[in-house]
Design a protein around this motif. Sequence first.
Motif, PDB file in Angstrom:
ATOM      1  N   ALA A   1       0.838  -1.206   0.000  1.00  0.00           N
ATOM      2  CA  ALA A   1       0.000   0.000   0.000  1.00  0.00           C
ATOM      3  C   ALA A   1       0.868   1.250   0.000  1.00  0.00           C
ATOM      4  O   ALA A   1       0.553   2.240  -0.672  1.00  0.00           O
ATOM      5  N   ALA A   2       1.975   1.233   0.736  1.00  0.00           N
ATOM      6  CA  ALA A   2       2.866   2.397   0.777  1.00  0.00           C
ATOM      7  C   ALA A   2       3.489   2.653  -0.586  1.00  0.00           C
ATOM      8  O   ALA A   2       3.662   3.807  -0.998  1.00  0.00           O
ATOM      9  N   LEU A   3       3.814   1.597  -1.292  1.00  0.00           N
ATOM     10  CA  LEU A   3       4.430   1.765  -2.616  1.00  0.00           C
ATOM     11  C   LEU A   3       3.454   2.357  -3.635  1.00  0.00           C
ATOM     12  O   LEU A   3       3.882   2.909  -4.648  1.00  0.00           O
ATOM     13  N   ARG A   4       2.155   2.283  -3.349  1.00  0.00           N
ATOM     14  CA  ARG A   4       1.149   2.868  -4.254  1.00  0.00           C
ATOM     15  C   ARG A   4       0.858   4.336  -3.948  1.00  0.00           C
ATOM     16  O   ARG A   4       0.078   4.972  -4.641  1.00  0.00           O
ATOM     17  N   LEU A   5       1.467   4.883  -2.905  1.00  0.00           N
ATOM     18  CA  LEU A   5       1.219   6.276  -2.547  1.00  0.00           C
ATOM     19  C   LEU A   5       1.753   7.219  -3.613  1.00  0.00           C
ATOM     20  O   LEU A   5       2.726   6.920  -4.301  1.00  0.00           O
ATOM     21  N   ARG A   6       1.108   8.370  -3.711  1.00  0.00           N
ATOM     22  CA  ARG A   6       1.529   9.375  -4.681  1.00  0.00           C
ATOM     23  C   ARG A   6       2.310  10.457  -3.969  1.00  0.00           C
ATOM     24  O   ARG A   6       2.102  10.662  -2.787  1.00  0.00           O
ATOM     25  N   PRO A   7       3.157  11.175  -4.610  1.00  0.00           N
ATOM     26  CA  PRO A   7       3.591  11.072  -5.998  1.00  0.00           C
ATOM     27  C   PRO A   7       4.558   9.901  -6.167  1.00  0.00           C
ATOM     28  O   PRO A   7       5.405   9.645  -5.315  1.00  0.00           O
ATOM     29  N   LYS A   8       4.419   9.211  -7.240  1.00  0.00           N
ATOM     30  CA  LYS A   8       5.215   8.000  -7.489  1.00  0.00           C
ATOM     31  C   LYS A   8       6.717   8.306  -7.566  1.00  0.00           C
ATOM     32  O   LYS A   8       7.532   7.483  -7.194  1.00  0.00           O
ATOM     33  N   ASP A   9       7.081   9.500  -8.082  1.00  0.00           N
ATOM     34  CA  ASP A   9       8.496   9.818  -8.238  1.00  0.00           C
ATOM     35  C   ASP A   9       9.085  10.497  -6.989  1.00  0.00           C
ATOM     36  O   ASP A   9      10.241  10.884  -6.992  1.00  0.00           O
ATOM     37  N   GLY A  10       8.304  10.633  -5.927  1.00  0.00           N
ATOM     38  CA  GLY A  10       8.791  11.277  -4.716  1.00  0.00           C
ATOM     39  C   GLY A  10       9.322  10.260  -3.705  1.00  0.00           C
ATOM     40  O   GLY A  10       9.442   9.072  -3.983  1.00  0.00           O
ATOM     41  N   LEU A  11       9.638  10.764  -2.529  1.00  0.00           N
ATOM     42  CA  LEU A  11      10.156   9.902  -1.456  1.00  0.00           C
ATOM     43  C   LEU A  11       9.057   9.216  -0.659  1.00  0.00           C
ATOM     44  O   LEU A  11       9.302   8.227   0.020  1.00  0.00           O
ATOM     45  N   ARG A  12       7.853   9.741  -0.714  1.00  0.00           N
ATOM     46  CA  ARG A  12       6.764   9.233   0.116  1.00  0.00           C
ATOM     47  C   ARG A  12       6.535   7.722  -0.025  1.00  0.00           C
ATOM     48  O   ARG A  12       6.432   7.028   0.990  1.00  0.00           O
ATOM     49  N   PRO A  13       6.461   7.155  -1.255  1.00  0.00           N
ATOM     50  CA  PRO A  13       6.249   5.715  -1.334  1.00  0.00           C
ATOM     51  C   PRO A  13       7.396   4.901  -0.752  1.00  0.00           C
ATOM     52  O   PRO A  13       7.213   3.779  -0.315  1.00  0.00           O
TER      53      PRO A  13
END
Length: 70
Positions: free
Chosen positions: A56-68
């Motif tokens: 679920a964390a890997l699906r977080l947006r923005p995909k190109d950011g650090l958040r996922p």
Amino acid sequence: MAQRDARLKAVCRFVRHVRVDDARHELAAGNHFGARKTRRPPHIYSAQEIDHLIEAALRLRPKDGLRPLT
């Protein structure tokens, strides 16, 4: 209720300190509100739950950011 209990206990600590100089200060009962901090038992995640959380964390947006990745 727990916040009132914490405030009363802070006042009681202060009064205990002040009573050293002047014994006429009254000390209230520390358990006036009867509040106790209770914790729920911790939840131990299974390996499957951890996998779902990571997916679920890997699906977080923005995909190109650090958040996922964090």
